[in-house]
Design a protein around this motif. Sequence first.
Motif, PDB file in Angstrom:
ATOM      1  N   ALA A 144       0.831  -1.208   0.000  1.00 32.39           N
ATOM      2  CA  ALA A 144       0.000   0.000   0.000  1.00 32.39           C
ATOM      3  C   ALA A 144       0.865   1.258   0.000  1.00 32.39           C
ATOM      4  N   GLU A 145       1.961   1.246   0.755  1.00 34.73           N
ATOM      5  CA  GLU A 145       2.839   2.411   0.792  1.00 34.73           C
ATOM      6  C   GLU A 145       3.483   2.652  -0.571  1.00 34.73           C
ATOM      7  N   SER A 146       3.837   1.557  -1.242  1.00 33.00           N
ATOM      8  CA  SER A 146       4.412   1.684  -2.581  1.00 33.00           C
ATOM      9  C   SER A 146       3.386   2.274  -3.548  1.00 33.00           C
ATOM     10  N   ALA A 147       2.136   1.835  -3.444  1.00 34.31           N
ATOM     11  CA  ALA A 147       1.077   2.366  -4.318  1.00 34.31           C
ATOM     12  C   ALA A 147       0.828   3.845  -4.029  1.00 34.31           C
ATOM     13  N   LYS A 148       0.913   4.237  -2.757  1.00 35.39           N
ATOM     14  CA  LYS A 148       0.723   5.644  -2.404  1.00 35.39           C
ATOM     15  C   LYS A 148       1.822   6.512  -3.006  1.00 35.39           C
ATOM     16  N   LEU A 149       3.039   5.978  -3.069  1.00 29.40           N
ATOM     17  CA  LEU A 149       4.132   6.723  -3.685  1.00 29.40           C
ATOM     18  C   LEU A 149       3.891   6.924  -5.180  1.00 29.40           C
ATOM     19  N   VAL A 150       3.381   5.880  -5.814  1.00 26.90           N
ATOM     20  CA  VAL A 150       3.070   5.998  -7.246  1.00 26.90           C
ATOM     21  C   VAL A 150       2.017   7.077  -7.459  1.00 26.90           C
ATOM     22  N   LEU A 151       0.985   7.061  -6.611  1.00 31.00           N
ATOM     23  CA  LEU A 151      -0.077   8.057  -6.724  1.00 31.00           C
ATOM     24  C   LEU A 151       0.453   9.465  -6.453  1.00 31.00           C
ATOM     25  N   GLU A 164      -4.406  16.457 -12.050  1.00 29.75           N
ATOM     26  CA  GLU A 164      -5.755  16.693 -11.514  1.00 29.75           C
ATOM     27  C   GLU A 164      -6.469  15.378 -11.238  1.00 29.75           C
ATOM     28  N   ALA A 165      -6.314  14.408 -12.138  1.00 30.43           N
ATOM     29  CA  ALA A 165      -6.944  13.097 -11.931  1.00 30.43           C
ATOM     30  C   ALA A 165      -6.348  12.400 -10.711  1.00 30.43           C
ATOM     31  N   ALA A 166      -5.061  12.580 -10.504  1.00 29.85           N
ATOM     32  CA  ALA A 166      -4.404  11.958  -9.355  1.00 29.85           C
ATOM     33  C   ALA A 166      -4.899  12.581  -8.052  1.00 29.85           C
ATOM     34  N   MET A 167      -5.079  13.913  -8.032  1.00 25.46           N
ATOM     35  CA  MET A 167      -5.604  14.562  -6.837  1.00 25.46           C
ATOM     36  C   MET A 167      -7.037  14.120  -6.555  1.00 25.46           C
ATOM     37  N   ALA A 168      -7.815  13.926  -7.600  1.00 29.09           N
ATOM     38  CA  ALA A 168      -9.179  13.424  -7.415  1.00 29.09           C
ATOM     39  C   ALA A 168      -9.153  12.002  -6.858  1.00 29.09           C
ATOM     40  N   ALA A 169      -8.195  11.209  -7.320  1.00 33.59           N
ATOM     41  CA  ALA A 169      -8.056   9.841  -6.825  1.00 33.59           C
ATOM     42  C   ALA A 169      -7.688   9.835  -5.341  1.00 33.59           C
ATOM     43  N   GLN A 170      -6.856  10.773  -4.928  1.00 30.31           N
ATOM     44  CA  GLN A 170      -6.509  10.854  -3.512  1.00 30.31           C
ATOM     45  C   GLN A 170      -7.733  11.186  -2.656  1.00 30.31           C
ATOM     46  N   LEU A 171      -8.594  11.998  -3.208  1.00 23.51           N
ATOM     47  CA  LEU A 171      -9.790  12.387  -2.458  1.00 23.51           C
ATOM     48  C   LEU A 171     -10.730  11.204  -2.242  1.00 23.51           C
ATOM     49  N   VAL A 172     -10.879  10.360  -3.259  1.00 21.38           N
ATOM     50  CA  VAL A 172     -11.820   9.242  -3.117  1.00 21.38           C
ATOM     51  C   VAL A 172     -11.311   8.199  -2.132  1.00 21.38           C
ATOM     52  N   LEU A 173     -10.036   8.286  -1.744  1.00 23.61           N
ATOM     53  CA  LEU A 173      -9.488   7.335  -0.779  1.00 23.61           C
ATOM     54  C   LEU A 173      -9.737   7.776   0.666  1.00 23.61           C
ATOM     55  N   GLN A 174     -10.267   9.001   0.831  1.00 21.12           N
ATOM     56  CA  GLN A 174     -10.568   9.455   2.187  1.00 21.12           C
ATOM     57  C   GLN A 174     -11.723   8.639   2.765  1.00 21.12           C
ATOM     58  N   VAL A 187     -12.770   5.149 -10.301  1.00 19.15           N
ATOM     59  CA  VAL A 187     -12.026   6.408 -10.356  1.00 19.15           C
ATOM     60  C   VAL A 187     -10.524   6.131 -10.386  1.00 19.15           C
ATOM     61  N   LEU A 188     -10.096   5.225  -9.578  1.00 19.09           N
ATOM     62  CA  LEU A 188      -8.671   4.900  -9.508  1.00 19.09           C
ATOM     63  C   LEU A 188      -8.183   4.208 -10.772  1.00 19.09           C
ATOM     64  N   LEU A 189      -8.968   3.300 -11.302  1.00 16.55           N
ATOM     65  CA  LEU A 189      -8.550   2.588 -12.505  1.00 16.55           C
ATOM     66  C   LEU A 189      -8.489   3.503 -13.723  1.00 16.55           C
ATOM     67  N   ASP A 190      -9.260   4.610 -13.696  1.00 17.65           N
ATOM     68  CA  ASP A 190      -9.235   5.547 -14.825  1.00 17.65           C
ATOM     69  C   ASP A 190      -7.963   6.395 -14.835  1.00 17.65           C
ATOM     70  N   LEU A 191      -7.183   6.319 -13.771  1.00 17.00           N
ATOM     71  CA  LEU A 191      -5.972   7.132 -13.681  1.00 17.00           C
ATOM     72  C   LEU A 191      -4.811   6.403 -14.351  1.00 17.00           C
ATOM     73  N   PRO A 192      -4.264   6.941 -15.443  1.00 19.02           N
ATOM     74  CA  PRO A 192      -3.112   6.300 -16.098  1.00 19.02           C
ATOM     75  C   PRO A 192      -1.917   6.264 -15.152  1.00 19.02           C
ATOM     76  N   GLY A 193      -1.279   5.153 -15.102  1.00 20.88           N
ATOM     77  CA  GLY A 193      -0.113   5.008 -14.234  1.00 20.88           C
ATOM     78  C   GLY A 193      -0.360   4.155 -13.011  1.00 20.88           C
ATOM     79  N   LEU A 194      -1.643   3.927 -12.689  1.00 22.02           N
ATOM     80  CA  LEU A 194      -1.991   3.049 -11.580  1.00 22.02           C
ATOM     81  C   LEU A 194      -2.394   1.679 -12.131  1.00 22.02           C
ATOM     82  N   SER A 195      -1.737   0.634 -11.662  1.00 23.10           N
ATOM     83  CA  SER A 195      -2.103  -0.720 -12.071  1.00 23.10           C
ATOM     84  C   SER A 195      -3.263  -1.208 -11.216  1.00 23.10           C
ATOM     85  N   GLU A 196      -3.843  -2.314 -11.627  1.00 21.86           N
ATOM     86  CA  GLU A 196      -4.948  -2.876 -10.849  1.00 21.86           C
ATOM     87  C   GLU A 196      -4.458  -3.305  -9.466  1.00 21.86           C
TER      88      GLU A 196
END
Length: 268
Positions: A144-151, A164-174, A187-196
């Motif tokens: 999880a910490e590694s994924a947070k670094l990617v985000l 902007e998409a990455a900041m929105a992704a951070q918000l949905v994790l609250q 929302v997270l899967l729509d962000l390029p750069g994040l794997s499943e």
Amino acid sequence: MKYFEDNPEIFAALVAAIAIVGGLLGSVVGAKIQAKSGMDQAAAAREAAKIAAEAQRVAALWNVRQVQVAEFIRSVRETVRMSNHIFWAYDADSRQETDAAYQELNLRMAEIELIAPQGVVDAAAELTQAAHDCWDLARSRGPAESAKLVLARLVFSPDNQTAEAAMAAQLVLQPDVDMSYDERRRVLLDLPGLSEAHVVHLLRSSRRVEDPGTPPLQELRAEAAATLEAKMPVLVEAAREMLRSEDDVAPAVPRQRRRTWWRGGRSQ
């Protein structure tokens, strides 16, 4: 004496007989001395062989202990290194490599138990436990910490849309966001750069409920690292004492004894 003077042939025969008997006695005594010498020499040879075999055994054991302790320390460091790596760059390969390093550490610990004195075994067991704590913490919290670094890297992307998409992704994790699990996942899967896999670990982390008394992750990691750092010198010191590292020579060879057959075979 007059009898022998009147009978010189008898005197000559007697002298010859005495010479023969004396020769026989000399031969017997000489044979006994030679036999005793041979037995002492054989005993000395057996003792020398025994001493040589013991010296070889001690030297071989010293070498095995030195190699196994060095391999154990290397395995501890590799396990910790791979465990720390999970926090920075987690994937299936890194997880597999970390687990393999930990399994090798357990094997090295078993080898230490077989060949080392109890003091070294106890120190190695404590160091193994410290390495296990690092490994276990990395497996449970590292992905999880590694994924947070990617985000976080995506948030600082030079591409504004990605940031902007990455900041929105951070918000949905609250945890207080009123969205279902599936909605957050999309929302997270729509962000390029994040794997499943990143998404799965981010969502799991967002739903984690810690006990009130549980220290923060960074504190747990610092504590695990400090314990490991404290246990390592204890093992090194115990291993140096076992190997007699302060001596000029490596193995402790038994003192050889000298046998002297002319002193009744007594050791000197």
